[in-house]
Write a protein that holds these residues in place. Structure first.
Motif, mmCIF file in Angstrom:
data_model
loop_
_atom_site.group_PDB
_atom_site.id
_atom_site.type_symbol
_atom_site.label_atom_id
_atom_site.label_comp_id
_atom_site.label_asym_id
_atom_site.label_seq_id
_atom_site.Cartn_x
_atom_site.Cartn_y
_atom_site.Cartn_z
ATOM 1 N N PRO A 188 0.822 -1.224 0.000
ATOM 2 C CA PRO A 188 0.000 0.000 0.000
ATOM 3 C C PRO A 188 0.852 1.269 0.000
ATOM 4 O O PRO A 188 1.915 1.331 0.631
ATOM 5 N N ASP A 189 0.357 2.283 -0.700
ATOM 6 C CA ASP A 189 1.054 3.566 -0.736
ATOM 7 C C ASP A 189 1.110 4.214 0.642
ATOM 8 O O ASP A 189 1.992 5.045 0.901
ATOM 9 N N GLU A 190 0.180 3.858 1.527
ATOM 10 C CA GLU A 190 0.188 4.430 2.866
ATOM 11 C C GLU A 190 1.472 4.094 3.610
ATOM 12 O O GLU A 190 1.940 4.890 4.438
ATOM 13 N N TYR A 191 2.050 2.918 3.332
ATOM 14 C CA TYR A 191 3.305 2.555 3.980
ATOM 15 C C TYR A 191 4.416 3.507 3.558
ATOM 16 O O TYR A 191 5.246 3.923 4.376
ATOM 17 N N GLU A 193 4.041 6.603 2.430
ATOM 18 C CA GLU A 193 3.788 7.932 2.994
ATOM 19 C C GLU A 193 4.126 7.960 4.485
ATOM 20 O O GLU A 193 4.696 8.949 4.982
ATOM 21 N N ALA A 194 3.777 6.914 5.211
ATOM 22 C CA ALA A 194 4.095 6.866 6.638
ATOM 23 C C ALA A 194 5.604 6.860 6.866
ATOM 24 O O ALA A 194 6.106 7.505 7.801
ATOM 25 N N LYS A 196 7.849 8.212 4.888
ATOM 26 C CA LYS A 196 8.336 9.561 4.606
ATOM 27 C C LYS A 196 8.053 10.497 5.771
ATOM 28 O O LYS A 196 8.888 11.338 6.140
#
Length: 299
Positions: A188-191, A193-194, A196
């Protein structure tokens, strides 16, 4: 016998017939499975039994189906001295060479494929997909096709008769790169972003997030790549002439003489049994990880 309340005689007979069909189908299925197991297991059983008899019994053309009384002597001879007419290399040396080569090939393929797939999946740079397709196209070039230029490169680098010469040409893996890339695209892209937001750089994200998520895939690929390295025949036969670096697959083929010479099939079969043990042990010990790596899709 009275039919259950609410079910007429016709429905009861139909249900009984359906149960009989299911039992018959199950019996046929299990019968074919047992037959398939026997077809695959019979040569292994004959090899195992043959390794427990003396050379004269097998030399007479007899195919015993029950173990003999020479197992300890045959395996001791194969382990310490080698089998066949020439007894060039002991099985212990060949097993060590094969195990080391297979481990280095598997570890090298996984390491390079992880890094290359990570670069293609998470970084944007000019020609990214072009490089990926170049890697993918190497699937069409097996070792046998590029063996002459690869051998010349090993000669130029003075890597003939070395462990590096056995391993380096077989390290790159387009298949593992493709599989890791497809897996990384499902993260997931959330990983990202988190990571970063936490100030994690590319190397830390790779070490702390990507690699832990890929453990089951790494384990599954390790089993496949270890067996791939263990079963290598053509390249070790070509690049190694030193008996101290001989692998078990090549050594087995050299034990079998040609012409009218009498082969020592008892020690040859004992060596063959020893050659089967390491890959079987890897599959058995890592079976759970192997199945999870091939079937698990949730992150």
């Amino acid at each position: 016998m009275r039919a259950p309340e609410g079910i007429g005689p016709a429905e009861g007979r139909a249900a009984a017939a359906a149960r009989r069909r299911r039992l018959l189908d199950r019996a046929w299925t299990h019968g074919w499975l047992v037959l398939g197991v026997l077809v695959f297991a019979l040569p292994i059983w004959i090899t195992l039994v043959g390794s427990t008899h003396d050379a004269a019994t097998i030399g007479r053309g007899e195919v015993p189906l029950l173990p003999g009384h020479h197992a300890i002597g045959n395996y001791a001879t194969a382990w310490a001295e080698g089998g066949g007419r020439f007894r060039t290399t002991a099985a212990a040396v060949m097993l060590w060479n094969s195990a080391l080569m297979a481990l280095l090939i598997a570890a090298g393929k996984i390491a390079i494929s992880l890094l290359s797939a990570y670069a293609v999946a998470f970084f944007s740079f000019p020609g990214r997909m072009a490089f990926f397709w170049m890697i993918f196209l190497t699937l069409m070039l097996p070792v046998e096709v590029r063996i002459i230029p690869t051998f010349q490169v090993m000669v130029d680098l003075a890597l003939i008769n070395t462990m590096a010469g056995l391993v380096v040409p077989l390290v790159a893996s387009a298949t593992a790169t493709l599989l890791f890339r497809q897996f990384f695209l499902t993260i997931p892209d959330e990983y990202v972003e988190a990571a970063k937001m936490d100030g994690a750089g590319p190397l830390r994200f790779f070490r702390d997030v990507v690699v832990p998520l890929s453990v089951t895939n790494i384990a599954a690929l390790f089993v496949i790549l270890f067996i791939y390295g263990w079963n290598q025949y053509l390249w070790p036969l070509l690049v190694v002439n030193d008996s101290s670096l001989e692998t078990i697959v090549v050594g087995l083929s050299k034990m079998i003489g040609t012409g009218d010479a009498q082969n020592e099939w008892n020690t040859i079969m004992a060596t063959a049994v020893l050659a089967m043990l390491p890959p079987v042990a890897v599959v058995v010990l890592m079976q759970r990880w192997f199945v999870r790596g091939l079937t698990e899709t949730e992150k």
